[in-house]
Scaffold this motif. Structure first.
Motif, PDB file in Angstrom:
ATOM      1  N   GLY A  73       0.813  -1.202   0.000  1.00 15.54           N
ATOM      2  CA  GLY A  73       0.000   0.000   0.000  1.00 15.54           C
ATOM      3  C   GLY A  73       0.849   1.254   0.000  1.00 15.54           C
ATOM      4  N   LEU A  74       0.178   2.383   0.162  1.00  9.12           N
ATOM      5  CA  LEU A  74       0.857   3.678   0.209  1.00  9.12           C
ATOM      6  C   LEU A  74       1.194   4.035   1.644  1.00  9.12           C
ATOM      7  CD1 LEU A  74      -1.085   5.945  -2.313  1.00  9.12           C
ATOM      8  CD2 LEU A  74       1.199   4.984  -2.555  1.00  9.12           C
ATOM      9  N   TYR A  75       2.386   4.571   1.814  1.00  6.98           N
ATOM     10  CA  TYR A  75       2.855   5.048   3.106  1.00  6.98           C
ATOM     11  C   TYR A  75       3.302   6.492   2.941  1.00  6.98           C
ATOM     12  CZ  TYR A  75       2.634   0.278   4.724  1.00  6.98           C
ATOM     13  OH  TYR A  75       2.170  -0.965   5.078  1.00  6.98           O
ATOM     14  N   LEU A  76       3.151   7.265   3.970  1.00  4.03           N
ATOM     15  CA  LEU A  76       3.581   8.661   3.949  1.00  4.03           C
ATOM     16  C   LEU A  76       4.946   8.758   4.604  1.00  4.03           C
ATOM     17  CD1 LEU A  76       0.243  10.293   5.098  1.00  4.03           C
ATOM     18  CD2 LEU A  76       1.044   9.944   2.767  1.00  4.03           C
ATOM     19  N   TYR A  77       5.785   9.655   4.088  1.00 11.25           N
ATOM     20  CA  TYR A  77       7.098   9.854   4.702  1.00 11.25           C
ATOM     21  C   TYR A  77       7.302  11.333   5.002  1.00 11.25           C
ATOM     22  CZ  TYR A  77       8.613  11.264   0.002  1.00 11.25           C
ATOM     23  OH  TYR A  77       8.732  11.884  -1.216  1.00 11.25           O
ATOM     24  N   SER A  78       8.131  11.568   5.997  1.00  9.31           N
ATOM     25  CA  SER A  78       8.613  12.902   6.332  1.00  9.31           C
ATOM     26  C   SER A  78      10.119  12.764   6.520  1.00  9.31           C
ATOM     27  CB  SER A  78       7.953  13.413   7.605  1.00  9.31           C
ATOM     28  OG  SER A  78       8.521  14.663   7.972  1.00  9.31           O
ATOM     29  N   ILE A  79      10.879  13.475   5.698  1.00 15.38           N
ATOM     30  CA  ILE A  79      12.337  13.389   5.723  1.00 15.38           C
ATOM     31  C   ILE A  79      12.900  14.777   5.973  1.00 15.38           C
ATOM     32  CG2 ILE A  79      14.412  12.810   4.406  1.00 15.38           C
ATOM     33  CD1 ILE A  79      12.600  10.904   2.754  1.00 15.38           C
ATOM     34  N   ARG A  80      13.793  14.855   6.931  1.00 15.37           N
ATOM     35  CA  ARG A  80      14.446  16.133   7.243  1.00 15.37           C
ATOM     36  C   ARG A  80      15.951  15.954   7.057  1.00 15.37           C
ATOM     37  NH1 ARG A  80      12.942  20.729   9.450  1.00 15.37           N
ATOM     38  NH2 ARG A  80      10.980  19.877  10.162  1.00 15.37           N
ATOM     39  N   PRO A  81      16.523  16.561   5.990  1.00 16.87           N
ATOM     40  CA  PRO A  81      17.970  16.488   5.793  1.00 16.87           C
ATOM     41  C   PRO A  81      18.698  17.157   6.959  1.00 16.87           C
ATOM     42  CG  PRO A  81      16.868  17.247   3.802  1.00 16.87           C
ATOM     43  CD  PRO A  81      15.845  17.256   4.902  1.00 16.87           C
ATOM     44  N   ASN A  82      19.824  16.572   7.375  1.00 20.29           N
ATOM     45  CA  ASN A  82      20.608  17.114   8.486  1.00 20.29           C
ATOM     46  C   ASN A  82      21.523  18.246   8.056  1.00 20.29           C
ATOM     47  OD1 ASN A  82      19.412  15.251  10.157  1.00 20.29           O
ATOM     48  ND2 ASN A  82      21.090  13.807  10.019  1.00 20.29           N
ATOM     49  N   ALA A  83      21.858  18.315   6.772  1.00 20.08           N
ATOM     50  CA  ALA A  83      22.772  19.357   6.285  1.00 20.08           C
ATOM     51  C   ALA A  83      22.149  20.735   6.476  1.00 20.08           C
ATOM     52  CB  ALA A  83      23.101  19.137   4.812  1.00 20.08           C
ATOM     53  N   ASN A  84      22.943  21.682   6.868  1.00 20.90           N
ATOM     54  CA  ASN A  84      22.466  23.047   7.060  1.00 20.90           C
ATOM     55  C   ASN A  84      22.362  23.732   5.706  1.00 20.90           C
ATOM     56  OD1 ASN A  84      21.824  25.597   7.820  1.00 20.90           O
ATOM     57  ND2 ASN A  84      23.615  25.932   9.086  1.00 20.90           N
ATOM     58  N   THR A  85      21.141  23.934   5.248  1.00 17.65           N
ATOM     59  CA  THR A  85      20.916  24.558   3.947  1.00 17.65           C
ATOM     60  C   THR A  85      20.591  26.038   4.085  1.00 17.65           C
ATOM     61  OG1 THR A  85      18.580  23.991   4.011  1.00 17.65           O
ATOM     62  CG2 THR A  85      20.058  22.408   2.953  1.00 17.65           C
ATOM     63  N   GLY A  86      20.580  26.541   5.306  1.00 18.24           N
ATOM     64  CA  GLY A  86      20.240  27.938   5.524  1.00 18.24           C
ATOM     65  C   GLY A  86      18.777  28.143   5.834  1.00 18.24           C
ATOM     66  N   THR A  87      17.929  27.257   5.336  1.00 20.21           N
ATOM     67  CA  THR A  87      16.505  27.311   5.648  1.00 20.21           C
ATOM     68  C   THR A  87      16.051  25.909   6.031  1.00 20.21           C
ATOM     69  OG1 THR A  87      15.925  26.916   3.344  1.00 20.21           O
ATOM     70  CG2 THR A  87      16.019  29.209   4.049  1.00 20.21           C
ATOM     71  N   PRO A  88      15.133  25.794   6.981  1.00 20.50           N
ATOM     72  CA  PRO A  88      14.643  24.468   7.352  1.00 20.50           C
ATOM     73  C   PRO A  88      13.964  23.792   6.164  1.00 20.50           C
ATOM     74  CG  PRO A  88      13.908  26.141   8.907  1.00 20.50           C
ATOM     75  CD  PRO A  88      14.531  26.860   7.758  1.00 20.50           C
ATOM     76  N   VAL A  89      14.283  22.543   5.933  1.00 22.66           N
ATOM     77  CA  VAL A  89      13.722  21.798   4.813  1.00 22.66           C
ATOM     78  C   VAL A  89      13.097  20.528   5.354  1.00 22.66           C
ATOM     79  CG1 VAL A  89      14.245  20.556   2.692  1.00 22.66           C
ATOM     80  CG2 VAL A  89      15.443  22.667   3.201  1.00 22.66           C
ATOM     81  N   SER A  90      11.913  20.208   4.895  1.00 27.66           N
ATOM     82  CA  SER A  90      11.280  18.958   5.225  1.00 27.66           C
ATOM     83  C   SER A  90      10.652  18.425   3.946  1.00 27.66           C
ATOM     84  CB  SER A  90      10.210  19.145   6.310  1.00 27.66           C
ATOM     85  OG  SER A  90       9.644  17.914   6.652  1.00 27.66           O
TER      86      SER A  90
END
Length: 99
Positions: A73-90
């Motif tokens: 089936g379908l699953y939802l993901y939330s991924i947060r890169p650890n690298a500092n990109t200057g702005t929060p990324v999810s």
């Protein structure tokens, strides 16, 4: 009317998150694994009812929940890169588990 033009360069795309994986132990895409995150990442996977079924730091998901095979089936993901990109990324989205 008005228009705008925007050039998007391919090299700006740093991350790849697959949309499907097949954890059937045949050696082909048996794990859900984001790529292109050199600083690592944290990842949470949810089932269709919103229950958290996996959490990991810079690891792949093997399609199991508490040691048992997760259903197709379908699953939802939330991924947060650890690298500092200057702005929060999810990064959020859906991945299909196919056996």
């Amino acid at each position: 009317t008005d228009s705008i033009q925007k050039t998007i360069r391919i090299e700006d795309c740093r991350w790849f998150v697959p949309s499907v994986f097949t954890p059937n132990k045949d050696g082909l895409i048996d794990h859900f694994l984001p790529e292109g995150m050199p600083g690592g990442y944290s990842m949470i996977i949810y089932n269709r009812w919103g229950e958290q079924v996996y959490t990991g730091i810079s690891l792949s998901w093997d399609g199991t929940v508490k040691g048992d095979e997760a259903p197709e089936g379908l699953y939802l993901y939330s991924i947060r890169p650890n690298a500092n990109t200057g702005t929060p990324v999810s990064l959020t989205g859906k991945v299909a588990l196919i056996r």
